[in-house]
Scaffold this motif. Structure first.
Motif, short mmCIF file in Angstrom:
data_model
loop_
_atom_site.label_atom_id
_atom_site.label_comp_id
_atom_site.label_asym_id
_atom_site.label_seq_id
_atom_site.Cartn_x
_atom_site.Cartn_y
_atom_site.Cartn_z
N HIS A 40 70.16 180.03 18.05
CA HIS A 40 69.09 180.84 17.57
C HIS A 40 69.64 182.15 17.96
O HIS A 40 69.03 183.47 17.78
N GLY A 41 71.13 182.57 18.52
CA GLY A 41 71.30 183.65 17.73
C GLY A 41 71.51 184.71 19.22
O GLY A 41 71.18 183.66 20.19
N ALA A 62 76.51 175.49 30.19
CA ALA A 62 78.07 175.87 29.14
C ALA A 62 77.31 175.60 28.09
O ALA A 62 77.50 176.05 27.15
N GLU A 63 77.56 173.72 28.13
CA GLU A 63 77.89 173.48 26.46
C GLU A 63 76.30 173.91 26.17
O GLU A 63 75.71 174.14 24.96
N THR A 64 74.52 173.44 26.85
CA THR A 64 73.46 173.77 26.57
C THR A 64 73.92 175.80 26.30
O THR A 64 73.02 176.11 24.69
N VAL A 102 63.15 186.85 17.51
CA VAL A 102 62.28 185.21 18.49
C VAL A 102 61.61 184.71 16.94
O VAL A 102 60.90 185.23 16.08
N THR A 103 61.71 183.20 16.57
CA THR A 103 61.19 182.39 16.01
C THR A 103 60.75 181.23 16.60
O THR A 103 60.92 180.98 17.44
N ARG A 104 59.63 180.63 15.41
CA ARG A 104 59.17 179.77 15.79
C ARG A 104 60.03 179.05 16.84
O ARG A 104 59.75 178.11 18.21
N GLY A 147 63.31 175.94 21.10
CA GLY A 147 64.45 175.79 21.86
C GLY A 147 64.56 176.42 22.75
O GLY A 147 65.27 175.53 23.77
N ALA A 148 63.72 177.92 23.29
CA ALA A 148 63.89 178.39 24.15
C ALA A 148 63.64 177.87 25.64
O ALA A 148 64.03 177.63 26.66
#
Lengths: 1001, 486
Positions: free
Chosen positions: A982-983, A972-974, B228-230, B235-236
């Motif tokens: 990042h939305g 959940a934290e991640t 989507v950004t760099r 981060g993904a």
């Protein structure tokens, strides 16, 4: 285990305790018995006359081991290893006073009985040198053995409840291999597994919670029943079947043209699964549904099985059967039908026998070509049918009437001809010649071809500028000929048109109509030229189509030539400027300038006059021949035919399905329609070479199964459908051991991730051996004799403890059986491409559950007029039609859908028995960057927002929707942190990329 | 260098034992029943490591390009007579038609080569020509499949897939087998010509369209991925790795789960590596000139023309060289699209001069550039170039200016590592109608066997069991053509 074994033995012995025993029963011989020397002559002398190839009293044959084991009306004749329990011994020893065998002639001597007993006790082997090849095949190869239901082992395990015989067989095998089963999976795991397995979609979190907390002991069974009764089940399982039969919706090969009417077969398969069609009927419908179940929709649509595979369009449409390339093409076409049929239903690789007898399995070249003979009359084509059985019946009857009348009138005609002799024959030939539309000299330049219109009632025009005002005597328009779409003569000639002249290039003023055919539809003129007498002055001539001609899937105007003549007959239009509303300009065939290039299809303009004269002459001759009865009969038959045709014209058009059927074609691709569907002669082709045909073959199937005929006994007057019906029955016969073993193995594979035979398309010697031969046979016999219900079989499997095991790996078991062939756990599976795509749509709230009908296309077609380019990247991922389940996707052969192909979807040129499960960087890229995933990430986020207004909780909601569970604290934290940075759309994209999203425990 | 990386890689990822799925993903799994040799071969020492297959879709005319037939010049315009009845695809059996271009001798070997492929003349001493190729079908689809996969029906892997399957990859961030299609459309059969079919998917030919925003499918987010950004991408991968590791913690022993984590890291590396590999903008002018790319044109006339064809084919050749340098093993370059109109392929039924002219000159310039460039970099020693097509064209005319299909005779040529240059093997008859020695033609199986041989593979032993048959690229045929080996 040992205790259980003894219980089983004791039970077996108890069953025979009531058998009376004769005191003077001879003892078994103790020496090694040689079947060929000791037993075979004995059987031949006493038994074979009534229990052999000629007669089978009490349905019993004693000329092969399988037949002897199978027995007749009273059961098995021998029990190997147990002479005391063998019926054969009981009857030959005279234990039953009133039925001693043999009933007549010499009884068996004591020595002979001793030999028989010794032979049975030593296993009853059939190692004869004299027996035929067939028997040897059956005796020596597991898949060809007669299917007998084995006894279920008696076993017990504390943590592995024996819920049904599957578990008993699996546990017995685990014991044999010193393996322990895994513990049963928890309910959370189980519900996700069974959802994907049965319907191809994940459960919702709510469904999971309800199931986990359902206290009912039958909760799981009820869940299984619910899923099996869902329509989603058929959509899931039809996909497995379509893999096998290499279903596609374009032809493949050169130009890869679409098959707009292939989808009814797909819908049939879905329906058959959802309605739990008995397997026997499922087979029969797909091979010969039109013959065995006339008047049914399924009986037609199911024939899409025969046409499912790739097909060489150019090799048929442009090359006739009389040429080598044409022969090869048609051979390949039948090869595909034969290989697909035997591979799908009997798991044998018959295709190997096209150049030589099969190297490993008992399949001969003659078997292979006998199967060609079954399909020798059919091609792949559109067939018309009706959903309404009454209409279908009516149309079938009318078609049949027409066929009968056609035969009758031909017979009458023949009689008439024999009276008319050579004179009449000559006349008829001339009339036929004159009536046939001729292609004329072939030029590469076909003519002018307008752009494509979606509707027929669009107006299109083409016009010629004569350069100056001229005196016009006559205008002649020549239709074209193009075999595209099997259209041929009159291609693109409009249904309504007019010809106008004017001195105004825009035809706005001073327009004069010189020929008007816009008031009613006209029949296609073929290549007959259309002319207009003008006798006026003008500079411009315009041809306007008021109702366009159909061209497969669009409407057009096409003309070969337009000539404008002065009084001297000179063509004023030659080489002049042509303008048009639009034009496809696909040179050299189609272009505006071709309209005035002087290259028309030069059909003699005088022909209609000739024809009239010829017909007149014929009528006179008939009168001269003067047999009023004959003439009247013929006239009556012709009138009846006319009536039938009119009746058909009044009927609704019905539907089309792309199936294997007799094709009524023209040009190079004629099919056998002309001959009333008479099968082509099939010969053995040594080395597969069409140029060196060998001997003729008759229709048949495999010769390796001694309980079934290798060649079909059909009356001399049979038609092509009888051949397919015979094959359908041969395949679906309960005596065919391959059929029943094949299908249960396939179903097992889809549930368990590995087949009992792990080469599901090959039960031959190059394939794998069954890991659980007894289980396979038990399942096959249970399925065959228990109603042949797929749903019952699914339930049997998914209810079993075997299926319900956990999927965790165990070091102890991995050491012994790392591939899990003995089922000590359930296999964790990567989802198939379709299940992933459907899940993406589902969790995003966009999955459109519309069932059936034409396929959605997730590509844009460019250049449809020649070789369509299927452009997936140009498709709009927001198109709601494309949000349907993947089973409804239009399957292109030459360009596979890149997203699904990357995820190992089935290659429609192969009979795919089992999906690959690869893991590649390209998959990661597809799951991250494909436009569908990106579009759905946004929709998924929108859905989450609408369900969970509190922003901090949204990431968790997304996770719950996608994976049907709550995240751990650390997860959940991640998730929450990533969403914050990042939305939500990016978060949704991540969630759909998780291992847990694409793997099922 | 690769070896170290590979060891580290497997070690980090699978902890030694569990790397099967990962090795498979990287194309480093051992081909069934075979162990790869330290020298890179499978059954014996290899002469070459890399292959470029040039494929002329539509069927290129041998008699107008490489197979000089003076008899045709002599008999030009006379009614054709084949001495037997001939089934031609469109009955194109008009009068004999001499080569549309003049031929001149080149190199020490004095090979006669047509003016329309003259840039290849200076390489004549590097090339081995085979003029007695025969096919099995005069249909584009079946003939193309035969030359690419060894079978006339769909459903078999291409030679590039087999090379990948047999030898594995030589790089960590680009596909092993790359296909550069004609950007105007796929040839007959489409991707059937390079699909992996029954071989595992990592051996599939990866389509690359250099110069497009997404040269490899889904390499970067599609247009609708505006969110989507760099940063979000980076981060993904981190979030995925973390979450997937937690998932694995409960599921020890399944190396597929680990392999999938690594696949995301690899995909990120491919995103960096591919654009770099495909970027020809920093190639120096003298290199661009070799490929005929030393111009600033980017608009072309409507009619087919030499500069445009040179630009298209030259670009693909230059990109091919860059890919080969970076460890791609097999590159297939296509000239010509489907058989649509206006013609942009080699199926010159109507007019050899109009279509073959620009296509051949463009092909020859790009190909000559590629060969010379590889040579100057020392790469030609262990790279092989195969020039191939569907079938040939008839020595008779069709409609005056065109030629019909000739599946009975055509030309292939090979150059590069292990090849005896300046040789001509297997002659055609006086007209180029059939092989001179009809009993001993060369077939695609022989060409494939020879290429596999040079790669260190015995073509009879590279097999994959599918539906009960140990499938081979060469089916039950094929002999290594020793006469053209150095």
């Amino acid at each position: 285990m040992r205790a259980a074994f003894w219980i089983a033995v004791a039970l077996a012995l108890a069953g025979f305790a009531q058998l009376p025993r004769a005191a003077d029963e001879p003892l078994a011989a103790t020496r090694m018995i040689d079947f060929a020397k000791d037993i075979e002559p004995l059987l031949a002398k006493h038994c074979i006359e009534c229990h052999g190839p000629k007669k089978q009293r009490s349905d019993l044959r004693l000329d092969s081991r399988a037949a002897t084991l199978q027995g007749g009306t009273e059961g098995a004749a021998i029990v190997p290893g147990k002479s005391a329990e063998s019926l054969l011994i009981r009857l030959v020893t005279g234990m039953d006073k009133d039925r001693v065998m043999p009933p007549k002639g010499d009884r068996l001597s004591k020595d002979e009985i001793a030999l028989l007993r010794g032979w049975i006790d030593q296993g009853g082997e059939w190692s004869s040198t004299a027996t035929t090849e067939k028997k040897t095949n059956e005796e020596t190869w597991w898949s060809l053995k007669y299917l007998v239901r084995p006894d279920v082992p008696k076993v017990f395990h504390e943590h592995f409840p024996i819920r049904n015989p599957i578990d008993a067989f699996v546990l017995a095998k685990l014991r044999e291999k010193s393996l322990e089963p895994s513990k049963q999976a928890d309910r959370r795991t189980l519900i996700r597994r069974v959802y994907f397995d049965l319907i191809g979609l994940p459960p919702t979190a709510r469904e999971v919670e309800a199931f986990v907390h359902d206290a009912s002991p039958t909760a799981y069974e009820e869940l299984v029943d619910r899923l099996l009764s869902s329509q989603l089940y058929g959509e899931r399982w039809a996909r497995h079947w379509l893999d096998l039969v290499h279903f596609g919706e374009t032809h493949g090969y050169d130009k890869d043209q679409p098959r707009p009417h292939a989808w009814p077969y797909r819908d049939y398969v879905i329906r058959a699964f959802n309605e739990d069609r008995p397997f026997e009927r499922f087979i029969q419908e797909q091979i010969a549904g039109d013959i065995l179940f006339p008047g049914t929709v399924d009986g037609i649509e199911a024939l899409g099985f025969l046409s499912a595979g790739p097909w060489d369009f150019i090799g048929h449409a442009e090359v006739g059967e009389d040429r080598i390339d044409g022969k090869i093409t048609r051979h390949l076409d039948r090869d595909d039908m034969v290989s697909s049929t035997i591979g799908t239903f009997n798991s044998m690789t018959i295709g190997c026998a096209q150049c030589h007898n099969h190297k490993f399995d008992p399949m001969t070249m003659e078997d292979y070509y006998s199967l060609h003979a079954v399909f020798a009359a059919i091609d792949r084509t559109n067939r018309r049918y009706y959903a309404d059985p009454a209409l279908m019946k009516k149309r079938d009857a009318l078609d049949q009437t027409l066929r009968v009348l056609d035969r009758e009138s031909k017979a009458l005609q023949a009689k008439m001809n024999s009276r008319g002799g050579k004179q009449l024959a000559d006349l008829d030939r001339k009339i036929a010649d004159a009536s046939r539309p001729t292609k004329g000299p072939q030029h590469v330049e076909y003519g002018y071809h307008s752009g494509l219109a979606a509707k027929e009632d669009m107006t299109k025009w083409v016009q010629i500028d004569l350069g100056k005002t001229e005196s016009i005597q006559e205008i002649i328009v020549n239709p074209t000929w193009d075999d595209f779409g099997s259209i041929g003569p009159g291609f693109g000639f409009p249904v309504r048109f007019k010809i106008e002249i004017s001195d105004d290039a825009n035809f706005e003023k001073n327009v004069e109509i010189v020929l008007d055919r816009t008031k009613s539809d006209m029949a296609n003129p073929g290549t007959d030229p259309q002319s207009a007498k003008v006798e006026k002055m003008a500079r411009y001539v315009r041809f306007t189509a008021a109702k366009l001609a159909r061209r497969v899937d669009a409407f057009i105007l096409a003309l070969a030539e337009m000539s404008v003549h002065d009084t001297s007959g000179k063509n004023l239009a030659a080489g002049k400027l042509v303008t048009a509303f639009d034009s496809i300009e696909a040179g050299p065939r189609w272009g505006k300038k071709n309209l005035v290039d002087g290259l028309a299809n030069q059909v003699a303009a005088a022909r209609p006059a000739d024809l009239a004269k010829l017909k007149e002459g014929r009528a006179e001759l008939i009168v001269k021949l003067a047999d009023p009865k004959l003439s009247a009969d013929l006239a009556a038959a012709e009138k009846a035919m006319d009536d039938a045709k009119k009746e058909i014209a009044k009927m609704p058009p019905g539907q089309l399905a792309y199936v294997g059927a007799v094709h009524h074609g023209s040009g190079a691709f004629r099919g056998t329609g002309d001959t009333g569907g008479k099968p082509r002669t099939i010969k053995v082709l040594p080395r597969g070479d069409v140029r060196k045909p060998g001997k003729d073959v008759v229709p048949g199937a495999l010769s390796a199964l001694s309980h079934q005929p290798a060649r079909f006994e059909l009356p001399a007057e049979h038609n092509e459908g009888d051949r397919r019906a015979a094959l359908a029955k041969w395949l679906s016969d309960k005596k065919n051991p391959l059929t029943w073993r094949s299908i249960v193995n396939r179903i097992w594979l889809y549930h368990m991730g590995r087949g009992i035979v792990d080469s599901p398309n090959d039960f031959g010697k190059m394939g794998q051996l069954p890991s659980h031969p007894e289980l396979l046979d038990w399942l096959a016999a249970e399925f065959r004799d228990g109603g042949q219900s797929m749903k019952k079989l699914h339930k049997l499997i998914v209810i079993s403890s075997t299926y319900r095991q956990a999927s965790a790996d165990r070091a102890d078991a991995m050491k012994v059986d790392s591939g899990n062939q003995y089922c000590w756990k359930t296999n964790r599976r990567r989802l198939e491409a379709e299940a992933i795509r459907d899940s993406v749509l589902l969790v995003s709230g966009k999955l459109n559950l519309k069932m059936g009908g034409p396929s959605f296309q997730d590509f844009v077609v460019k250049h449809p007029e020649h070789s369509p380019h299927y452009k997936y990247e140009l498709h709009d991922p927001e198109d709601p039609a494309s949000h349907r389940r993947s089973i409804y996707r239009f399957i292109v052969r030459s360009q596979q859908q890149p997203f699904l192909a990357t995820l190992d979807c089935a290659d429609p040129s192969l009979n795919v028995e089992k999906r690959n499960q690869t893991i590649t960087p390209q998959q990661a890229l597809a799951m991250l960057n494909n436009q569908l995933v990106l579009a759905m990430s946004k929709h998924f986020a929108a859905r989450v927002r609408s369900e969970e207004p509190v922003e901090e909780k949204q990431a968790i909601t997304a996770f719950r929707i996608a994976l049907s569970r709550e995240p751990t604290t650390s997860e959940a934290e991640t998730l929450t942190r990533y969403a914050k940075d990042h939305g939500l759309a990016n978060l949704c994209r991540v969630v759909m990329n998780l291992n847990e999203f694409v793997f099922v425990d | 260098m690769f070896a170290t990386t590979r060891r580290d890689f497997l070690w980090q990822s699978g902890g030694g034992l569990g790397g099967i799925a990962l090795a498979a993903m990287l194309g480093r799994d051992q081909a069934l029943g075979n162990t790869r040799r330290p020298d890179g071969g499978l059954h014996h020492a290899p002469k070459i490591k890399r292959v470029v297959q040039l494929f002329m879709a539509g069927a290129a005319s041998h008699v107008d390009l490489f197979d000089y037939k003076p008899e045709l010049v002599r008999r030009h315009g006379q009614p054709s007579d084949f001495g037997e009845s001939v089934e031609a695809f469109q009955n194109g059996l008009g009068p004999w038609l001499k080569p549309v271009w003049d031929f001149k001798p080149y190199g020490q070997c004095g090979k006669m080569i047509s003016d329309t492929v003259s840039p290849l003349g200076e390489l004549a001493d590097d090339i081995a020509f085979i003029h007695n190729m025969v096919g099995k079908s005069g249909l584009h689809s079946q003939a193309t499949l035969l030359q690419t996969t060894g079978f006339t029906r769909p459903g078999f892997p291409s030679i590039g897939c087999w090379a990948s399957y047999g030898l594995g990859t030589m790089n960590d961030n680009l596909p092993t087998f790359v296909v550069l299609p004609d950007h105007r459309g796929l040839a007959s059969n489409g991707s059937r010509n390079w699909d992996s079919t029954f071989l595992p998917a990592q051996h599939q030919g990866a389509i690359i369209y250099p110069g497009q925003p997404n040269p490899i499918a889904d390499l970067f987010p599609a247009r609708n991925g505006d969110f989507v950004t760099r940063n979000s991408d980076r981060g993904a991968i981190e979030a995925l790795t973390k979450l997937n590791r937690e998932h694995i913690a409960q599921r020890q022993g399944d190396d597929r789960l680990e392999a999938r984590i690594r696949s995301y890291e690899l995909s990120a590396r491919m995103q960096l590596a591919a654009p770099e590999a495909l970027d020809i903008s920093r190639e120096p002018l003298h290199v661009l000139r070799m490929y005929g790319l030393d111009h600033n044109n980017n608009s072309w006339p409507r009619e087919i023309n030499v500069p445009e064809e040179t630009d298209y084919f030259g670009r693909k050749c230059l990109v091919a060289r860059r890919l080969l340098e970076r460890g791609v093993r097999f590159v297939q370059i296509w000239s010509g699209n489907d058989n649509g109109f206006p013609r942009r392929n080699w199926d010159s039924h109507e007019d050899i001069e109009r279509d073959h002219g620009p296509l051949a000159m463009g092909m020859a310039r790009g190909t000559a550039g590629l060969i010379k460039d590889l040579k100057q970099r020392g790469l030609l020693e262990d790279t092989l170039i195969l020039w191939s097509t569907e079938f040939g064209r008839m020595p008779s005319s069709q409609g005056g200016r065109g030629r019909d299909h000739n599946p009975f005779c055509f030309t292939n040529w090979i150059c590069g590592g292990g090849i005896k240059g300046g040789t001509t093997h297997g002659l055609s008859d006086a007209f180029g109608y059939k092989p001179l020695d009809r009993a001993h033609p060369t077939e695609v199986y022989d060409v494939h066997a020879t290429i596999l041989h040079l790669l260190g593979i015995d073509h009879t032993r590279l097999t994959f069991r599918h539906n009960g048959i140990d499938r081979r690229l060469t089916d039950v045929h094929g002999h290594v053509i020793n006469e053209i080996l150095a």
